[in-house]
Design a protein around this motif. Structure first.
Motif, mmCIF file in Angstrom:
data_model
loop_
_atom_site.group_PDB
_atom_site.id
_atom_site.type_symbol
_atom_site.label_atom_id
_atom_site.label_comp_id
_atom_site.label_asym_id
_atom_site.label_seq_id
_atom_site.Cartn_x
_atom_site.Cartn_y
_atom_site.Cartn_z
ATOM 1 N N GLU A 3 0.851 -1.191 0.000
ATOM 2 C CA GLU A 3 0.000 0.000 0.000
ATOM 3 C C GLU A 3 0.886 1.240 0.000
ATOM 4 O O GLU A 3 1.997 1.226 0.498
ATOM 5 N N SER A 4 0.374 2.287 -0.592
ATOM 6 C CA SER A 4 1.121 3.531 -0.714
ATOM 7 C C SER A 4 1.134 4.262 0.627
ATOM 8 O O SER A 4 0.123 4.324 1.316
ATOM 9 N N LEU A 5 2.289 4.811 0.988
ATOM 10 C CA LEU A 5 2.382 5.622 2.192
ATOM 11 C C LEU A 5 2.293 7.089 1.804
ATOM 12 O O LEU A 5 2.821 7.500 0.767
ATOM 13 N N ASN A 6 1.607 7.866 2.642
ATOM 14 C CA ASN A 6 1.370 9.269 2.351
ATOM 15 C C ASN A 6 2.267 10.176 3.168
ATOM 16 O O ASN A 6 2.266 10.112 4.402
ATOM 17 N N LEU A 7 3.005 11.019 2.442
ATOM 18 C CA LEU A 7 3.869 12.016 3.054
ATOM 19 C C LEU A 7 3.251 13.374 2.757
ATOM 20 O O LEU A 7 2.625 13.565 1.714
ATOM 21 N N VAL A 8 3.441 14.326 3.662
ATOM 22 C CA VAL A 8 2.826 15.639 3.472
ATOM 23 C C VAL A 8 3.743 16.740 4.000
ATOM 24 O O VAL A 8 4.490 16.522 4.966
ATOM 25 N N SER A 9 3.698 17.882 3.326
ATOM 26 C CA SER A 9 4.352 19.110 3.800
ATOM 27 C C SER A 9 3.342 20.235 3.675
ATOM 28 O O SER A 9 2.522 20.238 2.754
ATOM 29 N N VAL A 10 3.426 21.188 4.590
ATOM 30 C CA VAL A 10 2.571 22.364 4.530
ATOM 31 C C VAL A 10 3.471 23.578 4.687
ATOM 32 O O VAL A 10 4.226 23.656 5.663
ATOM 33 N N ASN A 39 2.246 14.909 -0.790
ATOM 34 C CA ASN A 39 1.350 16.042 -0.974
ATOM 35 C C ASN A 39 1.962 17.300 -0.376
ATOM 36 O O ASN A 39 2.354 17.298 0.788
ATOM 37 N N ILE A 40 2.035 18.348 -1.197
ATOM 38 C CA ILE A 40 2.583 19.620 -0.739
ATOM 39 C C ILE A 40 1.461 20.652 -0.755
ATOM 40 O O ILE A 40 0.869 20.917 -1.797
ATOM 41 N N VAL A 41 1.173 21.204 0.426
ATOM 42 C CA VAL A 41 0.126 22.209 0.562
ATOM 43 C C VAL A 41 0.785 23.570 0.715
ATOM 44 O O VAL A 41 1.682 23.733 1.549
ATOM 45 N N GLY A 42 0.356 24.523 -0.089
ATOM 46 C CA GLY A 42 0.882 25.876 0.015
ATOM 47 C C GLY A 42 0.996 26.504 -1.358
ATOM 48 O O GLY A 42 0.969 25.811 -2.375
ATOM 49 N N ASP A 43 1.104 27.808 -1.364
ATOM 50 C CA ASP A 43 1.231 28.538 -2.612
ATOM 51 C C ASP A 43 2.405 29.487 -2.488
ATOM 52 O O ASP A 43 2.833 29.799 -1.375
ATOM 53 N N GLY A 44 2.909 29.939 -3.610
ATOM 54 C CA GLY A 44 4.008 30.893 -3.536
ATOM 55 C C GLY A 44 4.782 30.979 -4.828
ATOM 56 O O GLY A 44 4.463 30.317 -5.818
ATOM 57 N N GLU A 45 5.839 31.787 -4.783
ATOM 58 C CA GLU A 45 6.596 32.131 -5.985
ATOM 59 C C GLU A 45 7.287 30.935 -6.644
ATOM 60 O O GLU A 45 7.639 31.001 -7.810
ATOM 61 N N HIS A 66 -0.792 21.060 -4.068
ATOM 62 C CA HIS A 66 -2.223 21.296 -3.823
ATOM 63 C C HIS A 66 -2.598 22.768 -3.746
ATOM 64 O O HIS A 66 -3.778 23.087 -3.660
ATOM 65 N N GLY A 67 -1.604 23.670 -3.735
ATOM 66 C CA GLY A 67 -1.923 25.083 -3.580
ATOM 67 C C GLY A 67 -2.439 25.373 -2.179
ATOM 68 O O GLY A 67 -2.249 24.580 -1.258
ATOM 69 N N PHE A 68 -3.107 26.491 -2.031
ATOM 70 C CA PHE A 68 -3.632 26.919 -0.731
ATOM 71 C C PHE A 68 -4.783 26.018 -0.285
ATOM 72 O O PHE A 68 -5.619 25.635 -1.086
ATOM 73 N N LYS A 69 -4.817 25.678 0.983
ATOM 74 C CA LYS A 69 -5.936 24.917 1.570
ATOM 75 C C LYS A 69 -6.346 25.576 2.892
ATOM 76 O O LYS A 69 -5.523 26.191 3.573
ATOM 77 N N SER A 70 -7.601 25.407 3.255
ATOM 78 C CA SER A 70 -8.098 25.943 4.532
ATOM 79 C C SER A 70 -7.558 25.098 5.682
ATOM 80 O O SER A 70 -7.077 23.987 5.470
ATOM 81 N N GLN A 71 -7.673 25.617 6.904
ATOM 82 C CA GLN A 71 -7.215 24.872 8.087
ATOM 83 C C GLN A 71 -7.880 23.501 8.181
ATOM 84 O O GLN A 71 -7.235 22.515 8.480
ATOM 85 N N SER A 72 -9.186 23.435 7.910
ATOM 86 C CA SER A 72 -9.879 22.148 8.027
ATOM 87 C C SER A 72 -9.423 21.179 6.934
ATOM 88 O O SER A 72 -9.306 19.986 7.172
ATOM 89 N N GLU A 73 -9.147 21.697 5.733
ATOM 90 C CA GLU A 73 -8.630 20.838 4.655
ATOM 91 C C GLU A 73 -7.227 20.324 5.009
ATOM 92 O O GLU A 73 -6.896 19.163 4.750
ATOM 93 N N ILE A 74 -6.416 21.191 5.623
ATOM 94 C CA ILE A 74 -5.070 20.786 6.036
ATOM 95 C C ILE A 74 -5.162 19.707 7.111
ATOM 96 O O ILE A 74 -4.472 18.691 7.041
ATOM 97 N N SER A 79 -4.511 14.097 8.751
ATOM 98 C CA SER A 79 -5.074 12.869 9.317
ATOM 99 C C SER A 79 -4.990 11.691 8.344
ATOM 100 O O SER A 79 -5.052 10.543 8.769
ATOM 101 N N ASN A 80 -4.818 11.973 7.050
ATOM 102 C CA ASN A 80 -4.685 10.902 6.058
ATOM 103 C C ASN A 80 -3.234 10.658 5.651
ATOM 104 O O ASN A 80 -2.975 10.028 4.637
ATOM 105 N N SER A 81 -2.297 11.180 6.440
ATOM 106 C CA SER A 81 -0.879 11.041 6.112
ATOM 107 C C SER A 81 -0.168 10.170 7.134
ATOM 108 O O SER A 81 -0.669 9.965 8.239
#
Length: 184
Positions: A3-10, A39-45, A66-74, A79-81
Motif C-alpha cells: 500500500e502507498s504511504l502518504n507524506l505531506v508538507s505544509v 502532498n505539498i500544501v501551500g502557494d508561492g513564488e 495542492h496550492g492553498f488549503k483551509s485549516q480544516s482541509e489541512i 489525518s490521512n498522512s
C-alpha cells in the motif's frame, strides 16, 4: 505492490521552505521502488519552478502540489498522512525557519516528522523520538530518514504517539500559563 504511504508538507512555496530538497529525496525513494505519495500544501513564488521539477523528475502522480488549503482541509490531509516532511533550510539571504509551528500541528495529530535541522525547527522535535532531524540540504540523509519510517511501521506509530504526547506537554504548559495570567 505494498500500500502507498502518504507524506505531506505544509508551507509557502518559497526557497526557505526547501520543498525542492524533499522532492529530490522522494525521487530517490521512488527509484528504489518505494510506493509513496507526497502532498505539498501551500502557494508561492516557486509553484511553477516546483511543478516543472516534478515533471522533469517524472514524479507526476507521486508528488502533488495542492496550492492553498483551509485549516480544516489541512487537518484532513494530515489525518490521512503517515509522515510529515519539514524540509526548511536557511535561504540565500541567511533567513531560517523561526520555529516551525506546522511541525507542532503535525505532531499533535500523531505524525512523526522528518526535518532538516534548520533554524528553530529542532525546538519543536525530539530527535529520534518524535521525529528525525538531519543535516540541512542533505537529501541522502533526508531520504534515509523517510525510508526508516516507511520500512518500520512500529517505529512510525511509536514516534507518532511520542510526538502527540510531546506536543501536549510542551505546548499545553505554555497555553495553560497564558490562560492563568489572563484570569488574574
Amino acid at each position: 505492490v505494498s500500500e502507498s504511504l502518504n507524506l505531506v508538507s505544509v508551507g509557502r512555496l518559497i526557497e526557505l521552505k526547501g520543498h525542492k530538497y524533499a522532492i529530490e529525496s522522494i525521487q530517490k525513494l521512488v527509484l528504489n521502488g518505494y510506493n509513496i505519495k507526497y502532498n505539498i500544501v501551500g502557494d508561492g513564488e516557486q509553484y511553477n519552478y516546483l511543478k516543472k521539477m516534478i515533471d522533469e523528475l517524472s514524479l507526476n502522480g507521486i508528488v502533488k502540489l495542492h496550492g492553498f488549503k483551509s485549516q480544516s482541509e489541512i487537518r484532513e490531509m494530515l489525518s490521512n498522512s503517515d509522515v510529515f516532511l519539514m524540509p526548511s533550510i536557511t535561504d540565500a539571504s541567511g533567513r531560517g525557519e523561526a520555529q516551525g509551528q506546522v511541525t507542532a500541528e503535525a505532531q499533535a495529530m500523531g505524525l512523526p516528522v522528518v526535518a532538516f535541522d534548520s533554524g528553530g525547527v529542532s525546538e519543536t522535535i525530539m530527535n529520534n523520538e518524535s521525529g528525525i532531524l538531519v543535516t540541512e540540504k542533505d537529501i541522502n540523509a533526508f531520504a534515509e530518514a523517510i525510508k526508516s519510517l516507511l520500512n518500520n511501521e512500529l517505529l512510525r506509530i511509536k514516534m507518532g504517539e511520542t510526538a502527540q504526547d510531546f506536543i501536549k506537554e510542551k505546548f499545553n504548559l505554555k497555553l495553560n500559563s497564558e490562560l492563568f495570567f489572563k484570569l488574574y
